[in-house]
Design an enzyme around this catalytic site. Structure first.
Site, PDB file in Angstrom:
ATOM      1  N   ASP A 140      -0.882   1.794  -3.960  1.00  0.00           N
ATOM      2  CA  ASP A 140      -1.671   0.784  -4.668  1.00  0.00           C
ATOM      3  C   ASP A 140      -3.020   1.312  -5.141  1.00  0.00           C
ATOM      4  O   ASP A 140      -3.846   0.553  -5.649  1.00  0.00           O
ATOM      5  CB  ASP A 140      -1.828  -0.491  -3.827  1.00  0.00           C
ATOM      6  CG  ASP A 140      -2.621  -0.261  -2.559  1.00  0.00           C
ATOM      7  OD1 ASP A 140      -2.610   0.881  -2.053  1.00  0.00           O
ATOM      8  OD2 ASP A 140      -3.260  -1.213  -2.082  1.00  0.00           O
ATOM      9  N   SER A 191       0.817  -1.215   0.000  1.00  0.00           N
ATOM     10  CA  SER A 191       0.000   0.000   0.000  1.00  0.00           C
ATOM     11  C   SER A 191       0.852   1.266   0.000  1.00  0.00           C
ATOM     12  O   SER A 191       1.555   1.536  -0.961  1.00  0.00           O
ATOM     13  CB  SER A 191      -0.951  -0.042   1.199  1.00  0.00           C
ATOM     14  OG  SER A 191      -1.850   1.021   1.156  1.00  0.00           O
TER      15      SER A 191
END
Ligand code: MG
Length: 448
Positions: free
Chosen positions: A236, A95
């Site tokens: 992401d 992430s």
């Protein structure tokens, strides 16, 4: 206790999340999904390729047929799980973490990320025989990003955007947003200027978290280019923040509040009314609940963490889901946060009025955060003390994650950090002085 899974899947540097561990966890994940059809995706981090290959080995050796969509944003993978009718999905991503980190995010057939609790069930299958001596086959699926763009376009009025041609500066942070955002916004009819919009797993342009401090270049370019708005994603692409036409940073909770307004406005044009609950975490600004109230919608609070949020939306009766860091779930498309559908909705909303005008409909609160050092035992005791005191005072509380105390125009939450030796106290009020007073008062109660 889960050994590897945290709130957001498994995360670590390559000496922690080694290819060997990634293979073992992927094999256990394959066994958890009973050797079914598994989707596999990864972000553009430098360790992605080797962990991807380890995941292929683990999943296929558990008997899973692997549909490999290659490098893709998390929202793209989560949308494709449902579209390709997979039984589950593994995304290799960390992430917004720094570039040397990577992770395994496991998602179920409905697009809901696996929580720490479900992660424990996967870990229970580690190193157990799986696959019955047969390996699954591996196929490539190359068009995921284009299919995701096709889905998003279906949910916005492109005709209006093509006519208005809003000028938008995008900052992809060198993450997987670069794969989809420029193409999507061009396809919608926006005029775009871009920053950090080539993929580079070292994230050379800016740190991956789209915090105000990290998107200074974006803010400057929105102002100097007289753009209508700026957009930035995390590594992401599930989280998104905006910059208004004056260069004002629009924090995650407000992105969610705006999204609720935009969805309601669109329904109005269709002579329809919003229905269902607004779902959010206990760390989210009261601005979201206030906006929901103006639309006669109730707010349902969940524990902090995307899997809990998605699980609650999946339970049904949800108008939308969203969290304080700028993740918005549009249940009509996916049960996962989609930073690109949210961006497309911004482009549509700009056809009606400037972003700063939209922001006038979102109430302003001030917030103050503190953290108190505490070991595991002290953390529990501090939260328990606050719970006991709020009961004694007969206050309105929500106890799904620590304790959140709601007052008329303010609130305060006291919760134990899941990963660090801290108790975090966060307050929001109509003035900074009141928010400060609340954190001090509740810090005092917690200390005892
Ligand atoms: Mg993310």
């Amino acid at each position: 206790m889960a050994r590897y899974f945290g709130t957001n899947g498994v995360r670590g540097r390559i000496d922690e999340l080694t290819p060997e561990l990634a293979r073992r966890l992927s094999q256990a994940t394959g066994a958890y999904f009973k050797g079914g059809k598994m989707l596999l995706a990864r972000d553009c981090r430098l360790t992605g390729e080797v962990l991807h290959d380890a995941a292929v080995a683990g999943l296929a050796s558990a008997g899973c047929d692997v549909m490999d969509i290659g490098i893709a944003s998390s929202p793209t993978a989560e949308f494709m799980v449902k579209k390709l009718k997979a039984d589950g999905c593994v995304i290799i991503t960390a992430s917004h973490n720094p570039p040397e980190w990577n992770g395994l995010k496991v998602v179920d057939a409905s697009g809901v990320a696996v929580s720490k609790e479900r992660g424990e069930d996967i870990e229970a299958l580690l190193d157990k025989p799986a696959g019955g001596g047969k390996a699954g086959k591996v196929t490539r699926h190359e068009s995921a990003t284009d299919e995701h763009i096709g889905e998003i376009v279906r949910h916005v009025r492109t005709g209006r955007i093509k006519k208005k041609k809003p000028k938008i500066v995008i900052d992809c942070g060198n993450g997987t947003a670069a794969l989809i955002a420029p193409k999507l916004l061009k396809c919608l009819g926006c005029v775009i200027l871009s920053l950090n919009s080539h993929m580079d797993g070292r994230f050379p342009g800016r740190p991956s978290e789209p915090s105000e401090a990290n998107v200074k270049d974006l803010i400057a370019l929105v102002k100097s280019s007289n753009a209508d708005a700026g957009i930035a994603w995390d590594g992401d692409g599930d989280r998104v923040i905006f910059v208004d036409e004056r260069g004002g940073y629009v924090i995650g909770d407000k992105v969610y509040a705006l999204s609720i307004l935009w969805k309601a406005a669109r329904l109005k044009t269709q002579n329809s009314k919003p229905a269902g609950d607004v779902v959010t975490t206990v760390a989210t600004s009261k601005a979201v609940e206030d906006v929901a109230k103006t639309l006669n919608l109730k707010t349902r609070y969940t524990a902090i963490g995307a899997p809990y949020l998605s699980e609650e939306v999946a339970r049904g009766g949800a108008f939308m889901g969203g969290e304080e860091v700028g993740g918005v779930i549009w249940p009509e498309s996916s049960l996962a946060k989609d930073g690109f559908l949210t961006a497309a909705k911004l482009a549509e909303a700009l056809c009606e009025k400037p972003l700063s005008e939209w922001l006038k409909e979102v109430p302003v609160y001030f917030n103050v955060k503190i953290k108190l050092e505490a070991d595991a035992k002290a953390k529990e005791e501090m939260v328990a003390r606050v719970k006991a005191e709020t009961r004694k005072r007969k206050l309105k509380t929500i106890e799904v994650d620590g304790v959140r105390v709601n007052f008329k125009d303010s609130w305060v939450i006291v919760r134990a950090s899941g990963t660090e030796n801290y108790v975090r106290i966060f307050a929001e009020a109509k003035s900074e002085a009141e928010a400060k007073r609340l954190v001090q008062e509740y810090g005092g109660i917690a200390r005892g």
